[in-house]
Design a protein around this motif. Structure first.
Motif, PDB file in Angstrom:
ATOM      1  N   LYS A  88       3.461  -9.888   7.637  1.00 29.45           N
ATOM      2  CA  LYS A  88       4.304  -8.795   7.147  1.00 29.45           C
ATOM      3  C   LYS A  88       5.271  -9.357   6.112  1.00 29.45           C
ATOM      4  CE  LYS A  88       4.134  -6.122  11.390  1.00 29.45           C
ATOM      5  NZ  LYS A  88       4.884  -5.645  12.555  1.00 29.45           N
ATOM      6  N   THR A  89       5.530  -8.586   5.073  1.00 31.35           N
ATOM      7  CA  THR A  89       6.356  -9.028   3.954  1.00 31.35           C
ATOM      8  C   THR A  89       7.756  -9.454   4.382  1.00 31.35           C
ATOM      9  OG1 THR A  89       5.102  -7.603   2.490  1.00 31.35           O
ATOM     10  CG2 THR A  89       7.229  -8.325   1.704  1.00 31.35           C
ATOM     11  N   PRO A 147       0.831  -1.207   0.000  1.00 26.88           N
ATOM     12  CA  PRO A 147       0.000   0.000   0.000  1.00 26.88           C
ATOM     13  C   PRO A 147       0.867   1.259   0.000  1.00 26.88           C
ATOM     14  CG  PRO A 147       0.067  -0.954   2.180  1.00 26.88           C
ATOM     15  CD  PRO A 147       0.810  -1.904   1.275  1.00 26.88           C
ATOM     16  N   GLY A 148       0.271   2.384  -0.391  1.00 25.95           N
ATOM     17  CA  GLY A 148       1.000   3.648  -0.384  1.00 25.95           C
ATOM     18  C   GLY A 148       1.448   4.018   1.015  1.00 25.95           C
ATOM     19  N   LYS A 149       0.574   3.809   1.973  1.00 21.25           N
ATOM     20  CA  LYS A 149       0.918   4.035   3.382  1.00 21.25           C
ATOM     21  C   LYS A 149       0.723   2.718   4.117  1.00 21.25           C
ATOM     22  CE  LYS A 149      -0.269   8.856   4.049  1.00 21.25           C
ATOM     23  NZ  LYS A 149      -1.109   9.787   4.803  1.00 21.25           N
ATOM     24  N   GLY A 150       1.480   2.539   5.142  1.00 19.67           N
ATOM     25  CA  GLY A 150       1.325   1.322   5.939  1.00 19.67           C
ATOM     26  C   GLY A 150       2.367   0.275   5.601  1.00 19.67           C
TER      27      GLY A 150
END
Length: 190
Positions: free
Chosen positions: A58-59, A33-36
């Motif tokens: 989480k990635t 996402p753009g943020k987060g």
């Protein structure tokens, strides 16, 4: 066990979760996402009983990858209940249930070389060749004026799988297909 970063998990990998349970990855998607925080959603099937589950992590988080051995086998035939594969050197035959192969079963052809992922000398997952060649049996005619290069039309392969192909592909043409996502790659050169 080997740690693998969630964003590097791919279809066909075998992961260990829940204290020793083995899961085969059916699909892995990373969302940025753009943020987060970027996340990876992994759809997998438990090998012991076939229960499907989805996890989101989480990635950058590490996951336990089970040690499985990739052993080349040759596909022989479907005996009604299972698909029979043979080891090319020892000639040992292995029965693989259809649910392990999933929707990729349509791409199996006799004498096809595949890799069976073996854990404790039993198959837990299968890896088909990345690309296979099939003939188009039917497709829609080209609409006059449809010249956009990004336009695709539906087509039926000789094995019954529907794919999208460029407008210049007609029935009777042999095409190369990516088995991972059933997408058109190119016209066959044979």
């Amino acid at each position: 066990m080997v740690k693998v970063i969630a964003s590097n998990v791919r279809k066909g990998n075998v992961l260990e979760q829940d204290g020793g349970q083995l899961y085969v990855v059916l699909k892995a998607e990373t969302f940025r996402p753009g943020k987060g925080t970027p996340t990876t959603t992994i759809e997998m099937r438990r090998i012991s009983d076939g229960v499907k589950t989805v996890i989101t992590t989480k990635t950058g988080e590490g996951l336990e990858r089970a040690f499985v051995e990739d052993v080349e086998h040759t596909y022989l035939y479907d005996d009604g209940d299972n698909h029979i594969f043979m080891h090319p050197e020892t000639f040992d035959q292995v029965a693989v249930p259809p649910d392990m192969i999933g929707d990729q079963v349509a791409f199996l052809e006799p004498e096809m070389k595949c890799y069976l992922k073996m854990f404790d000398n039993r198959p837990v997952a299968i890896e088909l060749p990345a690309r296979v060649t099939f003939e188009i049996t039917e497709t829609e005619p080209v609409v006059k004026g449809q010249t956009a290069s990004s336009s695709y039309k539906p087509a039926m392969l000789s094995n019954g799988v529907r794919i999208m192909v460029p407008p210049h592909i007609d029935a009777g043409t042999r095409v190369v297909i990516n088995t991972e996502d059933n997408s058109y790659v190119e016209r066959a050169k044979d």
